[in-house]
Design a protein around this motif. Sequence first.
Motif, PDB file in Angstrom:
ATOM      1  N   ASP A 149       0.885  -1.361  -0.026  1.00  0.00           N
ATOM      2  CA  ASP A 149      -0.056   0.024  -0.091  1.00  0.00           C
ATOM      3  C   ASP A 149       0.879   1.387   0.115  1.00  0.00           C
ATOM      4  OD1 ASP A 149      -2.175  -1.445  -0.270  1.00  0.00           O
ATOM      5  OD2 ASP A 149      -2.765  -1.386   2.027  1.00  0.00           O
ATOM      6  N   GLU A 150       2.012   1.274   0.667  1.00  0.00           N
ATOM      7  CA  GLU A 150       2.961   2.351   0.825  1.00  0.00           C
ATOM      8  C   GLU A 150       3.805   2.308  -0.441  1.00  0.00           C
ATOM      9  OE1 GLU A 150       3.258   4.851   2.913  1.00  0.00           O
ATOM     10  OE2 GLU A 150       1.540   4.174   3.956  1.00  0.00           O
ATOM     11  N   TYR A 151       3.925   1.486  -1.280  1.00  0.00           N
ATOM     12  CA  TYR A 151       4.975   1.204  -2.419  1.00  0.00           C
ATOM     13  C   TYR A 151       4.840   2.038  -3.421  1.00  0.00           C
ATOM     14  CZ  TYR A 151       8.466  -0.664  -5.605  1.00  0.00           C
ATOM     15  OH  TYR A 151       9.389  -0.758  -6.373  1.00  0.00           O
ATOM     16  N   PRO A 152       3.829   2.746  -3.587  1.00  0.00           N
ATOM     17  CA  PRO A 152       3.537   3.749  -5.043  1.00  0.00           C
ATOM     18  C   PRO A 152       4.155   4.939  -4.342  1.00  0.00           C
ATOM     19  CG  PRO A 152       1.449   2.559  -4.510  1.00  0.00           C
ATOM     20  CD  PRO A 152       2.225   2.181  -3.416  1.00  0.00           C
ATOM     21  N   LYS A 153       4.194   5.405  -3.265  1.00  0.00           N
ATOM     22  CA  LYS A 153       4.932   6.451  -2.806  1.00  0.00           C
ATOM     23  C   LYS A 153       6.275   6.415  -2.770  1.00  0.00           C
ATOM     24  CE  LYS A 153       1.314   7.287   0.811  1.00  0.00           C
ATOM     25  NZ  LYS A 153       1.096   6.994   1.991  1.00  0.00           N
ATOM     26  N   GLU A 238      24.488  -1.678  -3.153  1.00  0.00           N
ATOM     27  CA  GLU A 238      25.049  -1.312  -4.549  1.00  0.00           C
ATOM     28  C   GLU A 238      24.001  -0.458  -5.416  1.00  0.00           C
ATOM     29  OE1 GLU A 238      28.211  -1.315  -5.392  1.00  0.00           O
ATOM     30  OE2 GLU A 238      28.908  -2.279  -3.480  1.00  0.00           O
ATOM     31  N   THR A 239      22.943  -0.742  -5.177  1.00  0.00           N
ATOM     32  CA  THR A 239      21.693  -0.065  -6.069  1.00  0.00           C
ATOM     33  C   THR A 239      21.450   1.351  -5.432  1.00  0.00           C
ATOM     34  OG1 THR A 239      19.974  -0.694  -4.841  1.00  0.00           O
ATOM     35  CG2 THR A 239      20.901  -2.168  -6.681  1.00  0.00           C
ATOM     36  N   LEU A 240      21.998   1.822  -4.498  1.00  0.00           N
ATOM     37  CA  LEU A 240      21.330   3.108  -3.522  1.00  0.00           C
ATOM     38  C   LEU A 240      21.653   4.118  -4.521  1.00  0.00           C
ATOM     39  CD1 LEU A 240      22.887   2.850  -0.017  1.00  0.00           C
ATOM     40  CD2 LEU A 240      20.522   3.148  -0.779  1.00  0.00           C
ATOM     41  N   ASP A 241      22.691   4.288  -5.577  1.00  0.00           N
ATOM     42  CA  ASP A 241      22.669   5.399  -6.224  1.00  0.00           C
ATOM     43  C   ASP A 241      21.798   5.453  -7.435  1.00  0.00           C
ATOM     44  OD1 ASP A 241      24.023   3.244  -7.500  1.00  0.00           O
ATOM     45  OD2 ASP A 241      25.933   4.545  -7.853  1.00  0.00           O
ATOM     46  N   LYS A 242      21.123   4.184  -7.678  1.00  0.00           N
ATOM     47  CA  LYS A 242      20.260   4.130  -9.034  1.00  0.00           C
ATOM     48  C   LYS A 242      18.822   4.231  -8.693  1.00  0.00           C
ATOM     49  CE  LYS A 242      23.874   1.152 -10.600  1.00  0.00           C
ATOM     50  NZ  LYS A 242      24.712   0.516  -9.714  1.00  0.00           N
ATOM     51  N   VAL A 243      18.437   3.651  -7.519  1.00  0.00           N
ATOM     52  CA  VAL A 243      17.042   3.561  -7.189  1.00  0.00           C
ATOM     53  C   VAL A 243      16.860   3.956  -5.543  1.00  0.00           C
ATOM     54  CG1 VAL A 243      16.084   1.607  -8.791  1.00  0.00           C
ATOM     55  CG2 VAL A 243      17.176   0.935  -6.683  1.00  0.00           C
ATOM     56  N   PRO A 244      15.537   4.678  -5.398  1.00  0.00           N
ATOM     57  CA  PRO A 244      15.549   5.098  -3.905  1.00  0.00           C
ATOM     58  C   PRO A 244      15.430   4.033  -2.878  1.00  0.00           C
ATOM     59  CG  PRO A 244      13.485   5.656  -5.446  1.00  0.00           C
ATOM     60  CD  PRO A 244      14.391   4.913  -6.318  1.00  0.00           C
ATOM     61  N   PHE A 245      15.794   4.201  -1.836  1.00  0.00           N
ATOM     62  CA  PHE A 245      15.589   2.995  -0.805  1.00  0.00           C
ATOM     63  C   PHE A 245      14.844   3.457   0.528  1.00  0.00           C
ATOM     64  CE2 PHE A 245      17.776  -1.183  -0.296  1.00  0.00           C
ATOM     65  CZ  PHE A 245      17.164  -1.529   1.257  1.00  0.00           C
ATOM     66  N   HIS A 246      14.078   2.668   0.911  1.00  0.00           N
ATOM     67  CA  HIS A 246      13.419   2.961   1.938  1.00  0.00           C
ATOM     68  C   HIS A 246      12.967   2.167   2.905  1.00  0.00           C
ATOM     69  CE1 HIS A 246      12.107   6.456  -0.686  1.00  0.00           C
ATOM     70  NE2 HIS A 246      11.729   7.157   0.761  1.00  0.00           N
ATOM     71  N   GLY A 247      13.061   2.139   4.099  1.00  0.00           N
ATOM     72  CA  GLY A 247      12.636   1.448   5.291  1.00  0.00           C
ATOM     73  C   GLY A 247      11.276   1.681   5.900  1.00  0.00           C
ATOM     74  N   MET A 248      10.588   0.640   6.449  1.00  0.00           N
ATOM     75  CA  MET A 248       9.154   1.051   6.778  1.00  0.00           C
ATOM     76  C   MET A 248       9.033   0.200   8.420  1.00  0.00           C
ATOM     77  SD  MET A 248       5.640   0.349   4.906  1.00  0.00           S
ATOM     78  CE  MET A 248       4.242   0.318   6.095  1.00  0.00           C
ATOM     79  N   ARG A 249       8.674   1.079   9.425  1.00  0.00           N
ATOM     80  CA  ARG A 249       8.142   0.260  10.353  1.00  0.00           C
ATOM     81  C   ARG A 249       6.570  -0.145  10.471  1.00  0.00           C
ATOM     82  NH1 ARG A 249      10.936   4.769  12.412  1.00  0.00           N
ATOM     83  NH2 ARG A 249      13.200   4.300  13.152  1.00  0.00           N
ATOM     84  N   VAL A 250       6.523  -1.438  10.158  1.00  0.00           N
ATOM     85  CA  VAL A 250       5.128  -2.089   9.964  1.00  0.00           C
ATOM     86  C   VAL A 250       4.464  -2.163  11.264  1.00  0.00           C
ATOM     87  CG1 VAL A 250       5.631  -3.109   7.879  1.00  0.00           C
ATOM     88  CG2 VAL A 250       6.028  -4.397  10.142  1.00  0.00           C
ATOM     89  N   GLU A 251       3.095  -2.052  11.339  1.00  0.00           N
ATOM     90  CA  GLU A 251       2.376  -2.083  12.559  1.00  0.00           C
ATOM     91  C   GLU A 251       2.056  -3.634  12.970  1.00  0.00           C
ATOM     92  OE1 GLU A 251      -1.110   0.600  12.540  1.00  0.00           O
ATOM     93  OE2 GLU A 251       0.144   2.258  11.886  1.00  0.00           O
ATOM     94  N   GLY A 252       2.324  -3.894  14.067  1.00  0.00           N
ATOM     95  CA  GLY A 252       2.320  -5.342  14.346  1.00  0.00           C
ATOM     96  C   GLY A 252       3.404  -5.817  15.182  1.00  0.00           C
TER      97      GLY A 252
END
Length: 290
Positions: A149-153, A238-252
């Motif tokens: 659900d968050e991925y499109p952002k 190694e992909t950090l300069d090519k694609v955005p990278f996010h972490g998500m604290r999930v609920e549960g």
Amino acid sequence: MTVRIRKAVFPVGGLGTRFLPATKAMPKEMLPVVDKPLIQYAVEEAIAAGIEHFIFVTGHGKTAIEDHFDSNIPLQVQLQKEGKEDLVRFLKDSTLESGKISYTRQSEPKGLGHAVWCARDLVGDEPFAVLLPDDLFHCKVPCLKQMVDEYPKTAGNLVAIEDVPEEKTSHYGILSLSSDDGKMVKVNGMVEKPAPGTAPSRCAILGRYILSPEVFNELDKQKTGAKGEIQLTDAMAETLDKVPFHGMRVEGKRFDCGNKIGFLMANIEYALDRPDLSEEFKAALKTLSF
Ligand code: UTP
């Protein structure tokens, strides 16, 4: 932009040495929490997130997983004869539709990165999910669904994260953060199993990922890292300069069922949550002395 995550990879080629002797002839991923194997929880979570194709990276001694998701006609017929329709439903619920499931083999357990790389031709050129079945998430909204659900952002790479105590950072891939809004973090670096005292944060990568196919270009290089294994964390870094990278604290709540305490805790939590078991189980627990 709407991005559909259609495919999920389940790496199940590991040796499961922490559960010997149980895992001598049985895959770790078939260990039951109450009465359902770990791998089935992961598959059900993927289904709830809209996954349409299930890719298992298996290895030596893992054929029980293939049998588990197939039909078992003799047993089904027997149960139907006995009028046990509730049990027939359990059999049907754990049968995946033909053509929606693929198995590929990791000929040697060379690490998680290598296992994911084994799925490259089956995944193709689209973002995909990876679920490690030994991380069991007990959530109102299933963990991967929260991430999809968050991925499109975010697009790019998105991983589930948890803040772990300092002394546990050396057990995980740990992120270095450029921003943190409490739920989402933006990542500018990461390291697999940092030596004690050297972790860039306490933010640990858990066993749920949505990855850009870019990661396969890095995994193609087959570089080894921590423990001499091909690490997924290194390839993602190694992909950090090519694609955005996010972490998500999930609920549960997350249970690390790859270790004994986490596995035992998961069994207690899931049993206490079961209307058909909880009262009797609570009473039984009270008879234990500790
Ligand atoms: P673990 O790091 O828990 O390793 O793998 P393991 O070999 O399964 O277990 P121990 O440490 O010996 O007890 C996490 C997930 O990644 C998969 C495992 O099957 C598990 O689902 N994996 C790991 C692979 O598919 N291939 C590998 O080479 C390593």
